[in-house]
Write an enzyme that holds these catalytic residues in place. Structure first.
Site, short mmCIF file in Angstrom:
data_model
loop_
_atom_site.label_atom_id
_atom_site.label_comp_id
_atom_site.label_asym_id
_atom_site.label_seq_id
_atom_site.Cartn_x
_atom_site.Cartn_y
_atom_site.Cartn_z
N CYS B 85 0.83 -1.20 0.00
CA CYS B 85 0.00 0.00 0.00
C CYS B 85 0.87 1.26 0.00
CB CYS B 85 -0.97 -0.04 1.18
SG CYS B 85 -2.31 1.16 1.04
N HIS B 194 -3.53 -5.67 1.03
CA HIS B 194 -2.85 -5.89 2.31
C HIS B 194 -2.79 -7.36 2.71
CE1 HIS B 194 -2.40 -1.70 3.77
NE2 HIS B 194 -3.39 -1.48 2.92
N GLU B 196 -0.88 -8.64 4.85
CA GLU B 196 -0.61 -8.77 6.29
C GLU B 196 -1.88 -8.71 7.13
OE1 GLU B 196 -0.68 -6.07 4.72
OE2 GLU B 196 -0.74 -4.27 5.97
#
Lengths: 79, 223
Positions: B85, B194, B196
């Site tokens: 990002c 994302h 994560e």
């Protein structure tokens, strides 16, 4: 001291959704006849007299603008 | 495996990135933007957020942070680097990856779970995936529209450097539905979604993102 103006504009081939949004809002506000809007950035720098044009160009090209998506111009103006 | 996770002023997702590293049995090493020391890490993650308030352009100021000078040098020597990002925006501004990220085409901040297709499973960060696998991870960004000139796009396509593509409706106007790309060597990868945030079904939509961090572990263990 000198005043330097740097203008940064999205390249013509890059989509400018912010400019388009402004253009689309104008008729709704009763302003007709504006066919296109491009939105950019305008910087005013106060610089010491010994800062040369090459340095100013480097500031514009490496930092104030991203040459991948933006064009820039530098000009000295009367303070 | 020691994996550095950078924190700039305005970074938001460093804690989740550290957690993802730990889920992959790695040691997460916090790196501060003002430090020049990479602390002997094996890889670096540049996480999401709004570094330096996204002033000027997203990533434009973070690029000049002392720690980034070290990251650029290490990346050129082959160290695996992942930008997520805002981290992708930073890597693009730092010229570790080509092109730029611009305002979403409809100007909306997009926040949703997004399907991606893995188009290249040979990078440092994607070997755990099957080619053409589809994964579901969160996407949350206002400036995620990938832009590059025609020559750069062709080069990315020809060299198989488009790592992830959006599946279904293009969420932000990215050219060629690009969600993530790599450098020529494959050690540097950037993506807008994302992974994560998708490492455990308890806290994310899936655990599909964990593969990126496990891929890194494989690389370092096998090295």
């Amino acid at each position: 001291m000198a005043r330097v103006v740097v203008d940064v504009m999205p390249k013509p081939e890059i989509l400018d959704p912010q400019g388009q949004a402004v253009a689309n809002a104008l008729p709704r506000l009763g302003f007709d006849g504006v066919t296109a809007v491009r939105q950019g950035k305008h910087f005013e720098l106060e610089v010491a007299d010994d800062v040369d044009d090459a340095t100013l160009a480097k500031i514009a090209e490496t930092f104030l603008a991203n040459p991948v998506i933006e064009d820039w111009t530098v000009r000295r103006v009367e303070a | 495996m020691r994996v550095g996770v950078i924190t700039f002023p305005g970074t938001l997702d460093d804690v989740d990135a550290q957690r993802a590293v730990r889920y992959a049995d790695g040691e997460a090493v916090p790196l501060w933007h003002a430090d020049r020391d990479l602390q002997n890490v094996d890889a670096v993650i540049v996480p999401g957020g709004f570094s330096y308030g996204d002033y000027l352009r997203a990533g434009a100021i973070a690029r000049f942070a002392p720690v980034m000078q070290e990251v650029v040098e290490a990346a050129h020597k082959g160290m695996p680097v992942l930008g997520i990002c805002n981290g992708f925006q930073v890597l693009a501004e730092a010229h570790l990856l080509p092109g730029a990220l611009t305002r979403n085409h409809e100007l909306h901040f997009v926040c949703r779970d997004q399907w991606l297709r893995v188009e290249n499973n040979t990078t440092a960060w994607t070997t755990r995936y099957d080619r053409d696998a589809e994964i579901l991870v969160p996407l949350k960004s206002g400036e995620g529209s990938y832009q590059a000139d025609a020559d750069t796009l062709k080069q990315l396509e020809d060299e198989n450097r488009i790592v992830f593509r959006y599946v279904g409706e293009n969420p932000n106007g990215s050219l060629n539905d690009i969600a993530g790309i790599s450098n020529a060597r494959g050690n540097v990868v950037g993506l807008m979604p994302h992974p994560e945030h998708a490492i455990d079904a308890l806290t994310g939509p899936t655990d599909d993102g964990l593969g990126m961090f496990l891929s890194l572990l494989d690389l370092v263990v096998n090295a």
